[in-house]
Design a protein around this motif. Structure first.
Motif, short mmCIF file in Angstrom:
data_model
loop_
_atom_site.label_atom_id
_atom_site.label_comp_id
_atom_site.label_asym_id
_atom_site.label_seq_id
_atom_site.Cartn_x
_atom_site.Cartn_y
_atom_site.Cartn_z
N SER A 86 0.87 -1.17 0.00
CA SER A 86 0.00 0.00 0.00
C SER A 86 0.90 1.22 0.00
CB SER A 86 -0.92 0.03 1.23
OG SER A 86 -0.16 0.21 2.41
N VAL A 87 0.34 2.34 -0.43
CA VAL A 87 1.15 3.55 -0.53
C VAL A 87 1.23 4.18 0.85
CG1 VAL A 87 1.42 5.77 -1.66
CG2 VAL A 87 0.47 3.83 -2.92
N LYS A 88 2.27 3.86 1.58
CA LYS A 88 2.47 4.38 2.93
C LYS A 88 3.66 5.32 2.90
CE LYS A 88 2.86 2.89 7.76
NZ LYS A 88 2.89 1.71 8.67
N ILE A 89 3.38 6.62 2.85
CA ILE A 89 4.43 7.63 2.75
C ILE A 89 4.97 7.93 4.14
CG2 ILE A 89 5.02 9.94 1.96
CD1 ILE A 89 4.26 8.02 -0.29
N PRO A 90 6.27 7.78 4.38
CA PRO A 90 6.81 8.02 5.73
C PRO A 90 6.88 9.51 6.05
CG PRO A 90 8.58 7.49 4.21
CD PRO A 90 7.30 7.30 3.44
N ASP A 91 6.91 9.81 7.34
CA ASP A 91 7.12 11.19 7.77
C ASP A 91 8.49 11.66 7.30
OD1 ASP A 91 4.72 11.72 9.17
OD2 ASP A 91 5.42 10.48 10.83
N GLY A 92 8.63 12.97 7.11
CA GLY A 92 9.92 13.53 6.76
C GLY A 92 10.16 13.68 5.28
N THR A 93 9.30 13.13 4.42
CA THR A 93 9.47 13.32 2.99
C THR A 93 8.97 14.70 2.58
OG1 THR A 93 7.30 12.47 2.37
CG2 THR A 93 9.06 10.85 2.66
N THR A 94 9.40 15.13 1.41
CA THR A 94 8.93 16.42 0.89
C THR A 94 7.70 16.27 0.01
OG1 THR A 94 10.41 16.29 -1.02
CG2 THR A 94 11.25 17.40 0.96
N ASP A 95 7.24 15.04 -0.19
CA ASP A 95 6.08 14.82 -1.06
C ASP A 95 4.86 15.54 -0.53
OD1 ASP A 95 6.82 12.86 -3.23
OD2 ASP A 95 7.53 11.75 -1.48
N ILE A 96 4.15 16.18 -1.43
CA ILE A 96 2.89 16.85 -1.12
C ILE A 96 1.73 16.01 -1.61
CG2 ILE A 96 1.53 18.95 -1.52
CD1 ILE A 96 4.20 20.41 -1.98
N VAL A 97 1.97 15.24 -2.66
CA VAL A 97 0.96 14.40 -3.29
C VAL A 97 1.53 13.00 -3.47
CG1 VAL A 97 -0.53 14.09 -5.31
CG2 VAL A 97 0.02 16.39 -4.53
N ALA A 98 0.70 11.98 -3.31
CA ALA A 98 1.08 10.60 -3.59
C ALA A 98 -0.12 9.88 -4.18
CB ALA A 98 1.56 9.90 -2.32
N ALA A 99 0.11 8.64 -4.61
CA ALA A 99 -1.02 7.81 -5.05
C ALA A 99 -1.88 7.45 -3.84
CB ALA A 99 -0.51 6.55 -5.73
N GLU A 100 -3.17 7.20 -4.09
CA GLU A 100 -4.03 6.71 -3.03
C GLU A 100 -3.49 5.39 -2.51
OE1 GLU A 100 -5.94 7.29 -0.39
OE2 GLU A 100 -7.13 8.54 -1.76
N PHE A 101 -3.67 5.11 -1.23
CA PHE A 101 -2.99 3.97 -0.59
C PHE A 101 -3.33 2.64 -1.24
CE2 PHE A 101 -7.00 3.17 1.38
CZ PHE A 101 -6.97 1.88 1.90
N ASN A 102 -4.53 2.50 -1.79
CA ASN A 102 -4.93 1.24 -2.42
C ASN A 102 -5.21 1.44 -3.91
OD1 ASN A 102 -7.26 2.73 -2.17
ND2 ASN A 102 -8.53 1.03 -1.47
N GLU A 103 -4.44 2.30 -4.54
CA GLU A 103 -4.58 2.51 -5.99
C GLU A 103 -4.37 1.19 -6.71
OE1 GLU A 103 -4.79 4.90 -9.67
OE2 GLU A 103 -5.76 4.72 -7.72
N PRO A 104 -5.16 0.92 -7.77
CA PRO A 104 -4.92 -0.30 -8.54
C PRO A 104 -3.44 -0.46 -8.92
CG PRO A 104 -6.95 0.71 -9.27
CD PRO A 104 -6.34 1.66 -8.26
#
Length: 495
Positions: A86-104
């Motif tokens: 699943s798309v689990k973005i860790p703390d501390g990244t600079t990402d503002i946007v990511a894929a939905e956690f359960n994206e196909p």
């Protein structure tokens, strides 16, 4: 894409879109406990023909909307073995946007919906056009998707305990909601739990009435073609607004890449002027990004707008880890539908019905200039993402005639009986002149969507129907994916 059963899960009594939403909407959290009775808007979804194009645009521009940031990933976080559970973005990244956690394409999506690697039988169905290929990101058997999440858009944990639902009802109800929340949190992390969904979906085996989605997109977007050369047109009132610190990085990127945009300035209250820019991420979808700073541009470069476009309470400095915050969803309603829509949200005689859906709305502003009306609503106390409804005067369109009722009836019958979809066609020949060259207005677009819905959906059930087994109608139409998700997790909510 595959959907949950029409039976609502216990502990998710009324997660509402403008229609019913299964409990998977909990993945788009955006601080439901902040609102009265655990309510709030968790995502905005757009029905489009090319969702991957939309997703790529969002990743390219919104993921780099803040100063000093250069993000170039694809929005997915993979494990050491190269898989994405699943798309689990860790703390501390600079990402503002990511894929939905359960994206196909993620393992989470496959497990939730029973999607396995394609076998020879599946590949044969793909070759015949009876299903879509799967195995890559954004691919589902019956849909293409581009579902992004705006990370850290909700309040940080120092401000709000966004996992605490203890105030939302009886002990058993709270337990079920709490368990579901903790399960999702373990999959997406707190960065994801504070997220807001910005989704694009193409359910290609669904109907869009007498015209294909690509024809509708071309016709609607022609209203702002050639760099918005017609100025601000009423169809532009369908958009999502996000708040950031400055427009500088976004405008620099738009100019660098030749992206067409419409710059605006308007009264933000307290004597302050706010700047915003509108652009289309794809098809007929529009995004507006607003900020207190114009990014080094002079005010004269922005069109002066008469109506306030957001509540002053939302136009505040982002002084924590939030870089992009959804603050308003806008809808072009038209004068003929305005009173009905306001009543639905509790600004009319049916307040009790609205309250049962979690709508305890407050009128923030109701402003009319030259018959153009803008109504801004807070849907429930504490819900910071507001809804703005617009009604403007429109001139009578020329060109080909609007499709007939019989064209809608033919296009929205069951596919086995000659209906239509995006893969097999089947749209009536009598409507194709309008689909190709028709002039779209707010009134025409809303009428088109409503008539498509009426051809697909089952009639309203009797008052005493079984609420755990609502009528499903026949195959859903594609416009069902034109919605925002409203969550109401209190036991007082009664869909």
């Amino acid at each position: 894409m595959p959907r949950s059963s029409h039976t609502l899960m216990k502990g998710c009594k009324s997660a509402l879109l403008i229609l019913a939403m299964p409990c998977t909407s909990m993945a788009q959290h955006f601080c439901y406990p902040c609102g009265k009775e655990g309510s709030g808007v968790g995502k905005s979804t757009h029905a489009v023909s090319d969702p991957v194009q939309c997703y790529d645009w969002v990743l390219k521009y919104l993921n780099n909307v803040a100063e000093g940031i250069q993000n170039d990933g694809n929005g997915f976080a993979t494990k050491d073995d190269g898989k994405t559970y699943s798309v689990k973005i860790p703390d501390g990244t600079t990402d503002i946007v990511a894929a939905e956690f359960n994206e196909p394409g993620t393992e989470a999506f496959g497990q939730m919906f029973g999607i396995k690697p394609m076998n020879d039988e599946d590949k044969a169905l793909v070759a015949k056009g009876l299903r879509l290929p799967t195995g890559d990101y954004h691919q589902a058997p019956c849909a293409k998707t581009g579902r992004a999440a705006i990370l850290r858009s909700g309040p940080n944990t120092a401000s709000v305990d966004s996992l605490n639902f203890s105030h939302l009802g009886g002990e058993e109800h709270v337990k079920s909601v709490q368990a579901m929340t903790e399960m999702i949190s373990s999959m997406v992390g707190m960065v994801g739990m504070r997220g807001f969904g910005l989704h694009h979906v193409a359910c290609v085996y669904h109907s869009t009435g007498p015209c294909k989605m690509v024809d509708i997109e071309r016709g609607v977007s022609s209203q702002w073609a050639n760099n918005f050369s017609q100025g601000y047109v009423p169809l532009m009132d369908n958009n999502d607004m996000f708040w950031t610190a400055t427009l500088g990085p976004l405008l620099d990127a738009f100019i660098r890449d030749g992206v067409e945009f419409y710059p605006m300035r308007w009264d933000g209250g307290h004597g302050k002027e706010v700047f915003s820019v509108m652009a289309s991420q794809c098809g007929k979808a529009l995004i507006e990004v607003a900020a207190p700073e114009a990014g080094g541009r002079s005010p004269e470069q922005f069109h002066k707008m008469l109506h306030p476009r957001a509540a002053p309470s939302n136009l505040v400095n982002l002084n924590d880890d939030r870089k992009l915050v959804p603050i308003r969803i806008s809808r072009a309603i038209g004068h003929e539908l305005m009173d009905k829509v306001l009543d639905f949200y509790g600004q009319g005689p049916n307040k009790q019905r609205a309250a049962a859906l979690g709508f305890h709305s407050r009128l923030i502003s109701d402003v009319t200039y030259d018959s153009d009306r803008a109504v801004l609503l807070e849907l429930a106390p504490g819900v910071t993402l507001h809804v703005q409804l617009w009604a403007r005067k429109e001139s009578s369109p020329g060109g080909p005639s609007f499709p007939t009722s019989s064209a809608f009836e033919r296009a929205t019958t069951e596919p086995i009986n000659g209906g239509s979809n995006q893969v097999d066609g089947g749209q009536p020949a009598s409507a194709q002149s309008f689909c190709r060259d028709g002039v779209w207005t707010v009134s025409r677009y809303n009428k088109f969507v409503v008539q498509t819905h009426e051809g697909i959906m089952s009639p309203l059930p009797p008052p005493d129907y079984d609420t755990l087994h609502p009528p499903a109608g026949i195959t859903q139409d594609m416009f069902i994916d034109e919605h925002f998700a409203w969550g109401c997790y209190s036991d007082k909510c009664d869909l």
